[in-house]
Design a protein around this motif. Structure first.
Motif, PDB file in Angstrom:
ATOM      1  N   SER A 156       4.086 -35.564  11.726  1.00  0.00           N
ATOM      2  CA  SER A 156       4.426 -36.192  10.449  1.00  0.00           C
ATOM      3  C   SER A 156       3.834 -37.602  10.400  1.00  0.00           C
ATOM      4  O   SER A 156       3.218 -38.071  11.355  1.00  0.00           O
ATOM      5  CB  SER A 156       5.945 -36.263  10.311  1.00  0.00           C
ATOM      6  OG  SER A 156       6.477 -37.084  11.344  1.00  0.00           O
ATOM      7  N   LYS A 157       4.076 -38.260   9.272  1.00  0.00           N
ATOM      8  CA  LYS A 157       3.622 -39.641   9.134  1.00  0.00           C
ATOM      9  C   LYS A 157       4.266 -40.521  10.211  1.00  0.00           C
ATOM     10  O   LYS A 157       3.597 -41.350  10.832  1.00  0.00           O
ATOM     11  CB  LYS A 157       3.967 -40.155   7.735  1.00  0.00           C
ATOM     12  CG  LYS A 157       3.438 -41.529   7.441  1.00  0.00           C
ATOM     13  CD  LYS A 157       3.710 -41.934   5.999  1.00  0.00           C
ATOM     14  CE  LYS A 157       3.155 -43.321   5.731  1.00  0.00           C
ATOM     15  NZ  LYS A 157       3.368 -43.724   4.338  1.00  0.00           N
ATOM     16  N   ALA A 158       5.550 -40.326  10.456  1.00  0.00           N
ATOM     17  CA  ALA A 158       6.249 -41.101  11.491  1.00  0.00           C
ATOM     18  C   ALA A 158       5.664 -40.830  12.876  1.00  0.00           C
ATOM     19  O   ALA A 158       5.549 -41.739  13.705  1.00  0.00           O
ATOM     20  CB  ALA A 158       7.743 -40.778  11.471  1.00  0.00           C
ATOM     21  N   PHE A 159       5.275 -39.589  13.125  1.00  0.00           N
ATOM     22  CA  PHE A 159       4.662 -39.228  14.401  1.00  0.00           C
ATOM     23  C   PHE A 159       3.383 -40.031  14.625  1.00  0.00           C
ATOM     24  O   PHE A 159       3.196 -40.651  15.672  1.00  0.00           O
ATOM     25  CB  PHE A 159       4.366 -37.722  14.430  1.00  0.00           C
ATOM     26  CG  PHE A 159       3.563 -37.292  15.617  1.00  0.00           C
ATOM     27  CD1 PHE A 159       4.184 -36.996  16.816  1.00  0.00           C
ATOM     28  CD2 PHE A 159       2.181 -37.170  15.541  1.00  0.00           C
ATOM     29  CE1 PHE A 159       3.447 -36.596  17.925  1.00  0.00           C
ATOM     30  CE2 PHE A 159       1.437 -36.769  16.633  1.00  0.00           C
ATOM     31  CZ  PHE A 159       2.079 -36.482  17.831  1.00  0.00           C
TER      32      PHE A 159
ATOM     33  N   GLU B  32       1.529 -36.696  23.418  1.00  0.00           N
ATOM     34  CA  GLU B  32       2.640 -35.915  23.983  1.00  0.00           C
ATOM     35  C   GLU B  32       3.929 -36.730  24.067  1.00  0.00           C
ATOM     36  O   GLU B  32       5.011 -36.212  23.818  1.00  0.00           O
ATOM     37  CB  GLU B  32       2.252 -35.336  25.342  1.00  0.00           C
ATOM     38  CG  GLU B  32       1.063 -34.384  25.304  1.00  0.00           C
ATOM     39  CD  GLU B  32       1.186 -33.267  24.268  1.00  0.00           C
ATOM     40  OE1 GLU B  32       2.311 -32.810  23.982  1.00  0.00           O
ATOM     41  OE2 GLU B  32       0.146 -32.862  23.724  1.00  0.00           O
ATOM     42  N   LEU B  33       3.820 -38.011  24.404  1.00  0.00           N
ATOM     43  CA  LEU B  33       5.017 -38.861  24.429  1.00  0.00           C
ATOM     44  C   LEU B  33       5.626 -38.990  23.032  1.00  0.00           C
ATOM     45  O   LEU B  33       6.851 -38.979  22.886  1.00  0.00           O
ATOM     46  CB  LEU B  33       4.682 -40.249  24.984  1.00  0.00           C
ATOM     47  CG  LEU B  33       4.533 -40.372  26.486  1.00  0.00           C
ATOM     48  CD1 LEU B  33       4.003 -41.760  26.853  1.00  0.00           C
ATOM     49  CD2 LEU B  33       5.844 -40.089  27.201  1.00  0.00           C
ATOM     50  N   ALA B  34       4.797 -39.110  22.025  1.00  0.00           N
ATOM     51  CA  ALA B  34       5.300 -39.247  20.650  1.00  0.00           C
ATOM     52  C   ALA B  34       6.116 -38.023  20.244  1.00  0.00           C
ATOM     53  O   ALA B  34       7.066 -38.140  19.460  1.00  0.00           O
ATOM     54  CB  ALA B  34       4.147 -39.484  19.684  1.00  0.00           C
ATOM     55  N   HIS B  35       5.783 -36.866  20.791  1.00  0.00           N
ATOM     56  CA  HIS B  35       6.542 -35.654  20.463  1.00  0.00           C
ATOM     57  C   HIS B  35       7.974 -35.706  20.980  1.00  0.00           C
ATOM     58  O   HIS B  35       8.829 -34.990  20.471  1.00  0.00           O
ATOM     59  CB  HIS B  35       5.849 -34.408  21.011  1.00  0.00           C
ATOM     60  CG  HIS B  35       4.802 -33.864  20.106  1.00  0.00           C
ATOM     61  ND1 HIS B  35       5.046 -33.471  18.810  1.00  0.00           N
ATOM     62  CD2 HIS B  35       3.473 -33.648  20.320  1.00  0.00           C
ATOM     63  CE1 HIS B  35       3.933 -33.029  18.262  1.00  0.00           C
ATOM     64  NE2 HIS B  35       2.952 -33.137  19.159  1.00  0.00           N
TER      65      HIS B  35
END
Length: 162
Positions: A132-135, A122-125
């Motif tokens: 995505s790959k970066a996510f 959730e933090l990565a969002h």
């Protein structure tokens, strides 16, 4: 044949291993032996502090968290394990944003690794909106074992339903 809805997008090899554990009634033993502990983060305040610590360690420059909570209806209503929301608004000459995270209440009973995986996701969002790959690189930066914890969380959910 058991429906493996939580891991249906994984490889046939992983699904076959899961089916074997289920048919031998060993999935629970596998998970309990691998993750014997349960976390102690039971209140919304404790969850807020936990998420804030991770956020401050890896995403210090992002907007602060405005709200964090457990929600008992999240899994049923949204078919999600965690949820993030962000809202931007103009306040004078500045752009203000609010970030909030809601975690399904069933994770109060989960091993700490599973809660961390949901929180990291959730933090990565907040930085990467799409899966995505970066996510996923950001998820692995915050939790190097992210993918293993995600798979085991899905197996844990499956085991809980059996």
């Amino acid at each position: 044949m058991t429906t493996l809805k939580y891991i249906s997008h994984y490889s046939e090899q992983i699904q076959d291993q899961a089916r074997l554990l289920i048919s031998n009634d060993q999935l629970g033993d596998y998970l309990i032996n691998k993750y014997p502990n349960q976390h102690e983060i039971q209140s919304d305040k404790a969850l807020y502090d936990y998420i804030s610590d991770i956020k401050n360690q890896y995403m210090r420059k992002s907007s602060p968290l405005s709200q964090v909570s457990y929600n008992s209806k999240l899994k049923v209503l949204k078919a999600a394990l965690g949820m993030h929301t962000y809202q931007s608004r103009v306040q004078g000459s500045k752009l203000k944003s609010n970030n909030s995270i809601t975690v399904a209440s069933l994770f109060k009973e989960a091993p700490p690794e599973f809660l961390r995986m949901i929180v990291v996701h959730e933090l990565a969002h907040f930085k990467e909106k799409e899966h995505s790959k970066a996510f996923y690189q950001l998820c692995r930066h915050m939790e190097p074992d992210y993918h293993q914890f995600e798979l085991d969380t899905r197996l844990w959910l499956l085991w809980r339903e059996l």
